[in-house]
Design a protein around this motif. Structure first.
Motif, PDB file in Angstrom:
ATOM      1  N   TYR A   1     -10.062 -64.010 -35.286  1.00 42.17           N
ATOM      2  CA  TYR A   1      -8.778 -63.350 -35.472  1.00 42.17           C
ATOM      3  C   TYR A   1      -8.921 -61.894 -35.031  1.00 42.17           C
ATOM      4  O   TYR A   1      -9.881 -61.206 -35.431  1.00 42.17           O
TER       5      TYR A   1
ATOM      6  N   LEU B   1      -8.341 -69.237 -45.667  1.00 41.24           N
ATOM      7  CA  LEU B   1      -9.588 -68.874 -45.003  1.00 41.24           C
ATOM      8  C   LEU B   1     -10.796 -69.126 -45.891  1.00 41.24           C
ATOM      9  O   LEU B   1     -11.935 -69.068 -45.424  1.00 41.24           O
ATOM     10  N   ASN B   2     -10.565 -69.378 -47.176  1.00 43.69           N
ATOM     11  CA  ASN B   2     -11.670 -69.678 -48.088  1.00 43.69           C
ATOM     12  C   ASN B   2     -12.126 -71.122 -47.980  1.00 43.69           C
ATOM     13  O   ASN B   2     -13.162 -71.496 -48.540  1.00 43.69           O
TER      14      ASN B   2
ATOM     15  N   ALA C   1     -13.270 -72.907 -42.425  1.00 41.41           N
ATOM     16  CA  ALA C   1     -12.513 -71.743 -41.960  1.00 41.41           C
ATOM     17  C   ALA C   1     -13.207 -70.443 -42.353  1.00 41.41           C
ATOM     18  O   ALA C   1     -12.896 -69.374 -41.826  1.00 41.41           O
ATOM     19  N   ASP C   2     -14.164 -70.529 -43.277  1.00 42.93           N
ATOM     20  CA  ASP C   2     -14.804 -69.315 -43.793  1.00 42.93           C
ATOM     21  C   ASP C   2     -15.813 -68.694 -42.833  1.00 42.93           C
ATOM     22  O   ASP C   2     -16.355 -67.622 -43.104  1.00 42.93           O
ATOM     23  N   THR C   3     -16.094 -69.346 -41.700  1.00 41.39           N
ATOM     24  CA  THR C   3     -17.016 -68.761 -40.721  1.00 41.39           C
ATOM     25  C   THR C   3     -16.270 -68.021 -39.613  1.00 41.39           C
ATOM     26  O   THR C   3     -16.892 -67.427 -38.734  1.00 41.39           O
ATOM     27  N   ARG C   4     -14.942 -68.063 -39.639  1.00 46.19           N
ATOM     28  CA  ARG C   4     -14.161 -67.399 -38.603  1.00 46.19           C
ATOM     29  C   ARG C   4     -14.142 -65.888 -38.830  1.00 46.19           C
ATOM     30  O   ARG C   4     -13.795 -65.417 -39.905  1.00 46.19           O
ATOM     31  N   ALA C   5     -14.494 -65.159 -37.798  1.00 42.62           N
ATOM     32  CA  ALA C   5     -14.557 -63.708 -37.921  1.00 42.62           C
ATOM     33  C   ALA C   5     -13.182 -63.076 -37.762  1.00 42.62           C
ATOM     34  O   ALA C   5     -12.277 -63.655 -37.158  1.00 42.62           O
TER      35      ALA C   5
ATOM     36  N   CYS D   1     -11.767 -63.677 -49.541  1.00 41.46           N
ATOM     37  CA  CYS D   1     -12.225 -64.209 -48.251  1.00 41.46           C
ATOM     38  C   CYS D   1     -13.623 -63.691 -47.925  1.00 41.46           C
ATOM     39  O   CYS D   1     -13.870 -62.484 -47.959  1.00 41.46           O
ATOM     40  N   ARG D   2     -14.505 -64.613 -47.564  1.00 44.52           N
ATOM     41  CA  ARG D   2     -15.895 -64.262 -47.238  1.00 44.52           C
ATOM     42  C   ARG D   2     -16.117 -64.204 -45.729  1.00 44.52           C
ATOM     43  O   ARG D   2     -17.254 -64.060 -45.284  1.00 44.52           O
ATOM     44  N   ASN D   3     -15.067 -64.329 -44.958  1.00 45.47           N
ATOM     45  CA  ASN D   3     -15.194 -64.340 -43.502  1.00 45.47           C
ATOM     46  C   ASN D   3     -15.880 -63.079 -42.980  1.00 45.47           C
ATOM     47  O   ASN D   3     -15.710 -62.002 -43.559  1.00 45.47           O
TER      48      ASN D   3
ATOM     49  N   ASN E   1     -22.972 -65.087 -40.102  1.00 49.07           N
ATOM     50  CA  ASN E   1     -22.766 -66.447 -40.620  1.00 49.07           C
ATOM     51  C   ASN E   1     -24.071 -67.130 -40.997  1.00 49.07           C
ATOM     52  O   ASN E   1     -24.148 -67.815 -42.020  1.00 49.07           O
TER      53      ASN E   1
END
Length: 238
Positions: free
Chosen positions: A4, A42-43, A47-51, A72-74, A117
């Motif tokens: 994103y 995003l959680n 999906a949580d690996t998307r920067a 969110c942990r992204n 990641n």
């Protein structure tokens, strides 16, 4: 790999998107309303690996805090035009994972995202070995029994997601989110099963043992793991 991207300056946005695409990333441009929307999706696993990349103009630190406030942990990387130690310290303390200074190079963005990641999943090195399989986190194809195995872009995305969670069950929905997520052009529901079959065949064919590293755990998902080593039979006393 989906990323994103928020960059308020139109001229900078176009060049940045082009640079990211050249590095085989799939940038998704977002506006300010993205950061005030429901980001809890995003959680979800996958999906949580998307920067999330945030440009230097606008309320970058406010957007960063909004992301973290929703749990969110992204990976979040702030992009800056100039080096400023005080600013870097402020955004890192607010929850950013990294700060990059212009000019931004796509290949470096990929490496930084991969590093964030893999550490988040407990991997500190550039690669991980599972049985006969050596998986790299820098975009390279895996090695199986010492030989490189060529994967398509989709196969690689699925493979990397499985390997990041090696020896743990990963749901089909999580894999789907990691590969397609919020894509407008989403494929049919069984597409992940098709890719899994192709990936399983490539790996088992290349493996000297013939082991199928991707196990289907019915009703739950898939698990990437090496073959169990059986203990030798005890020698009966004469």
């Amino acid at each position: 790999m989906y990323v994103y991207v928020y960059e308020a300056r139109e001229g900078r946005r176009g060049a940045l998107m082009e640079e990211l695409r050249a590095a085989r990333l799939q940038p998704i441009p977002v506006e300010e309303r993205f950061f005030t929307s429901d980001l809890t999706q995003l959680n979800r696993k996958g999906a949580d690996t998307r920067a999330i990349l945030i440009g230097s103009e606008g309320r970058g630190i406010d957007f960063l805090r909004a992301i973290r406030a929703q749990g969110c942990r992204n990976p979040v990387i702030l992009l800056r035009d100039f080096k400023n130690a005080r600013d870097a310290a402020q955004v890192l303390d607010a929850g950013a994972d990294d700060v990059m200074i212009a000019p931004i190079k796509g290949v470096e963005v990929v490496s930084r995202i991969n590093a964030i990641n893999r550490r988040a999943h407990g991997h500190s090195a550039e690669s991980v070995t599972v049985g006969e399989v050596r998986a790299f986190f820098d975009g390279r194809d895996p090695e199986v029994s010492g030989e490189r195995v060529k994967l398509s872009r989709r196969e690689h995305a699925i493979f990397q997601h499985l390997v990041l969670s090696a020896n743990r069950v990963v749901s089909r929905a999580a894999i789907y989110d990691a590969v397609y997520g919020m894509d407008d052009d989403q494929p049919f529901d069984k597409v992940i099963d098709v890719y899994i079959c192709k990936l399983r065949k490539k790996i088992s064919t290349a493996a000297a043992s013939g082991h199928q590293y991707i196990e289907t755990v019915y009703g739950r998902g898939y698990k990437f793991s090496a073959a169990e080593v059986k203990a030798p039979e005890p020698i009966a006393a004469e």
